[in-house]
Design a protein around this motif. Structure first.
Motif, PDB file in Angstrom:
ATOM      1  N   LEU A 208       1.591  -3.049  10.564  1.00 14.39           N
ATOM      2  CA  LEU A 208       2.374  -3.103  11.956  1.00 14.39           C
ATOM      3  C   LEU A 208       3.192  -2.014  12.429  1.00 14.39           C
ATOM      4  N   GLY A 209       3.485  -1.214  11.530  1.00 12.17           N
ATOM      5  CA  GLY A 209       4.120  -0.111  11.713  1.00 12.17           C
ATOM      6  C   GLY A 209       3.270   0.992  12.010  1.00 12.17           C
ATOM      7  N   GLY A 210       1.912   0.873  12.225  1.00 13.45           N
ATOM      8  CA  GLY A 210       1.130   1.928  12.838  1.00 13.45           C
ATOM      9  C   GLY A 210       0.393   2.482  11.633  1.00 13.45           C
ATOM     10  N   ALA A 211       0.322   2.025  10.362  1.00 16.88           N
ATOM     11  CA  ALA A 211      -0.250   2.769   9.256  1.00 16.88           C
ATOM     12  C   ALA A 211      -1.877   2.528   9.345  1.00 16.88           C
ATOM     13  N   ASP A 212      -2.973   3.275   8.876  1.00 21.12           N
ATOM     14  CA  ASP A 212      -4.022   3.224   8.594  1.00 21.12           C
ATOM     15  C   ASP A 212      -4.406   2.421   7.557  1.00 21.12           C
ATOM     16  N   ALA A 213      -5.588   1.936   7.732  1.00 19.55           N
ATOM     17  CA  ALA A 213      -6.193   1.108   6.443  1.00 19.55           C
ATOM     18  C   ALA A 213      -5.731   1.554   5.083  1.00 19.55           C
ATOM     19  N   ALA A 214      -6.053   2.852   4.898  1.00 23.82           N
ATOM     20  CA  ALA A 214      -5.967   3.532   3.734  1.00 23.82           C
ATOM     21  C   ALA A 214      -4.481   3.521   3.132  1.00 23.82           C
ATOM     22  N   VAL A 215      -3.456   3.830   3.993  1.00 22.59           N
ATOM     23  CA  VAL A 215      -2.376   3.602   3.574  1.00 22.59           C
ATOM     24  C   VAL A 215      -1.871   2.375   3.213  1.00 22.59           C
ATOM     25  N   ALA A 216      -1.968   1.375   4.225  1.00 19.39           N
ATOM     26  CA  ALA A 216      -1.801  -0.010   3.984  1.00 19.39           C
ATOM     27  C   ALA A 216      -2.407  -0.502   2.437  1.00 19.39           C
ATOM     28  N   ASP A 217      -3.397  -0.032   2.026  1.00 20.87           N
ATOM     29  CA  ASP A 217      -4.144  -0.422   0.729  1.00 20.87           C
ATOM     30  C   ASP A 217      -3.310   0.252  -0.571  1.00 20.87           C
ATOM     31  N   CYS A 218      -2.663   1.350   0.038  1.00 19.29           N
ATOM     32  CA  CYS A 218      -1.698   1.810  -0.920  1.00 19.29           C
ATOM     33  C   CYS A 218      -0.615   1.012  -1.002  1.00 19.29           C
ATOM     34  N   PHE A 219       0.152   0.495  -0.127  1.00 21.18           N
ATOM     35  CA  PHE A 219       1.090  -0.300  -0.254  1.00 21.18           C
ATOM     36  C   PHE A 219       0.900  -1.691  -0.816  1.00 21.18           C
ATOM     37  N   ASP A 220      -0.542  -2.125  -0.603  1.00 14.55           N
ATOM     38  CA  ASP A 220      -0.952  -3.414  -1.267  1.00 14.55           C
ATOM     39  C   ASP A 220      -1.160  -3.141  -2.792  1.00 14.55           C
ATOM     40  N   ARG A 221      -1.521  -1.685  -3.213  1.00 11.40           N
ATOM     41  CA  ARG A 221      -1.323  -1.734  -4.668  1.00 11.40           C
ATOM     42  C   ARG A 221       0.252  -1.615  -5.179  1.00 11.40           C
ATOM     43  N   LEU A 222       0.886  -1.278  -4.408  1.00  9.39           N
ATOM     44  CA  LEU A 222       2.430  -1.208  -4.645  1.00  9.39           C
ATOM     45  C   LEU A 222       2.760  -2.604  -4.953  1.00  9.39           C
ATOM     46  N   GLY A 223       2.553  -3.546  -3.987  1.00  4.59           N
ATOM     47  CA  GLY A 223       2.912  -4.743  -4.069  1.00  4.59           C
ATOM     48  C   GLY A 223       2.580  -5.563  -5.410  1.00  4.59           C
ATOM     49  N   ARG A 224       1.210  -5.274  -5.684  1.00  6.51           N
ATOM     50  CA  ARG A 224       0.675  -5.865  -6.821  1.00  6.51           C
ATOM     51  C   ARG A 224       1.246  -5.570  -8.168  1.00  6.51           C
ATOM     52  N   HIS A 225       1.335  -4.253  -8.250  1.00  9.29           N
ATOM     53  CA  HIS A 225       2.081  -3.724  -9.393  1.00  9.29           C
ATOM     54  C   HIS A 225       3.410  -4.321  -9.526  1.00  9.29           C
ATOM     55  N   LEU A 226       4.207  -4.150  -8.448  1.00 12.59           N
ATOM     56  CA  LEU A 226       5.486  -4.909  -8.310  1.00 12.59           C
ATOM     57  C   LEU A 226       5.633  -6.221  -8.838  1.00 12.59           C
ATOM     58  N   GLY A 227       4.478  -7.052  -8.301  1.00 14.84           N
ATOM     59  CA  GLY A 227       4.390  -8.610  -8.769  1.00 14.84           C
ATOM     60  C   GLY A 227       4.007  -8.660 -10.069  1.00 14.84           C
ATOM     61  N   LEU A 228       3.166  -7.904 -10.795  1.00 11.71           N
ATOM     62  CA  LEU A 228       3.083  -7.907 -12.345  1.00 11.71           C
ATOM     63  C   LEU A 228       4.132  -7.579 -13.124  1.00 11.71           C
ATOM     64  N   ALA A 229       4.696  -6.398 -12.532  1.00 10.72           N
ATOM     65  CA  ALA A 229       5.914  -5.951 -13.323  1.00 10.72           C
ATOM     66  C   ALA A 229       6.864  -7.313 -13.364  1.00 10.72           C
ATOM     67  N   PHE A 230       7.421  -7.829 -12.256  1.00 12.66           N
ATOM     68  CA  PHE A 230       8.185  -8.811 -12.397  1.00 12.66           C
ATOM     69  C   PHE A 230       7.675  -9.891 -13.043  1.00 12.66           C
TER      70      PHE A 230
END
Length: 347
Positions: A208-230
């Motif tokens: 929604l901030g204007g990123a392309d799919a590749a950048v969004a996928d990187c943020f997706d990975r960030l969220g998954r690792h954050l969830g697993l760390a939690f």
């Protein structure tokens, strides 16, 4: 080691980000819940804590904050992510309401759960309504990326419910032997159940901030690792955590017979402590003596250390994702602070 002054500053960054996300998201949430009508909307207001005053009893707003930060990270305004922030908070609360039914939990945030207060049918229906409104929040926003974000939300929700089903099915399997839950199975479940919505929040905010799919996928990975760390940290706290901090009794997860990472890893480790633990949990851990002994055996077999190392590994992966993204230094610092607050530890 992080100094006390730096830790306080980091904490302040995280608190400020959460406050901003709440201020942006809550008016949208209230509007969406109110349009459910006086009866169903009233149940929604009760769940969110809006029935007893303006402050509300809502949770930590981590997911909306991730959406807002991701939008800012790619150079957009926080307001650009508000539909994703509202959507992820709605589906998160839908899952909480249904989880309380599944787990037969009678209290949430210090008040009777929705099913306890209004009955199971009403709780199911308000959960369903919040799920529907989440997609309405996205698709009704008119944002050109909203359809792509809605597709990601649908995929995330599919992961969440599959993860929840797997979590439930794990309780029916033996503790030991060839049919026991393996570490890899547990981690896949935790990524789906805990990581998928965090992944959606970060990726959705970026899109929604204007990123392309590749950048969004990187943020997706960030969220998954954050969830697993939690989840790894939460599993450690579920056995050895301070009841004042966790709100749960000491050895709580052992008492309930939950399949958590420290126990699963300890049982898979082999050796004397692992074998003794297997005999104990197969028989059933009931008394205070057995609970203390089980916790000691999990630690002796290496289960606690394994879970703590996994939390640190996933947190390092979060750092790696952030390092690969170009963003303002202040936004990066806020991401770091939010990650630390979510897993409840300082490096």
């Amino acid at each position: 080691m992080t100094s006390p002054a730096t830790a306080r500053a980091d904490h302040g960054l995280g608190i400020d980000a959460i406050r901003r996300a709440r201020e942006l998201t809550e008016p949208v949430l209230r509007e969406l819940v109110d349009r459910l009508g006086p009866s169903l909307g009233g149940i929604g207001r009760y769940h969110f804590g809006w029935w007893a005053g303006d402050s509300g009893a809502a949770g930590k707003a981590i997911r909306p904050t991730l959406a807002v930060l991701a939008a800012e990270a790619v150079g957009a305004e926080a307001a650009d992510a508000v539909s994703a922030a509202a959507a992820v908070e709605l589906v998160h609360n839908f899952s909480l309401i249904h989880d309380d039914i599944i787990d037969n939990d009678e209290l949430r945030r210090g008040q009777p759960t929705v099913w306890k207060e209004y009955g199971v049918p009403a709780a199911i229906l308000i959960g369903d309504a919040l799920h529907s409104e989440a997609f309405g929040a996205l698709l009704g926003s008119g944002h050109p990326s909203a359809p792509a974000v809605a597709v990601r939300l649908s995929a995330a929700m599919r992961e969440v419910v599959v993860g929840q089903v797997d979590d439930i099915r794990f309780t029916t399997r033996p503790w030991t032997g060839e049919h026991a839950v393996a570490v890899a199975e547990y981690q896949a479940m935790a990524e789906a159940k805990t990581g998928a919505l965090l992944a959606f929040a970060a990726a959705g905010g970026a899109l929604l901030g204007g990123a392309d799919a590749a950048v969004a996928d990187c943020f997706d990975r960030l969220g998954r690792h954050l969830g697993l760390a939690f989840q790894c940290t939460d599993d450690v706290l579920g056995i050895w955590g301070d009841p004042v901090r966790t709100g749960k009794p000491v050895f709580g997860d052992l008492r309930e017979g939950k399949r958590t990472l420290p126990v699963i890893a300890a049982l898979a480790a082999g050796g004397s402590a692992s074998e003794r633990l297997g005999v104990l949990v197969e028989r059933g851990v009931r008394t205070d003596f057995e609970l203390r002994l089980a916790a000691e055996l999990v630690e002796e077999a290496g289960g606690r250390e394994f879970a703590e190392q996994e939390a640190a590994r996933h947190l390092a992966e979060v750092d790696g994702c952030l390092d690969s993204l170009s963003m303002p230094a202040g936004t990066r610092a806020t991401f770091d602070a939010l990650a630390q607050s979510l897993i409840g530890r300082s490096r």
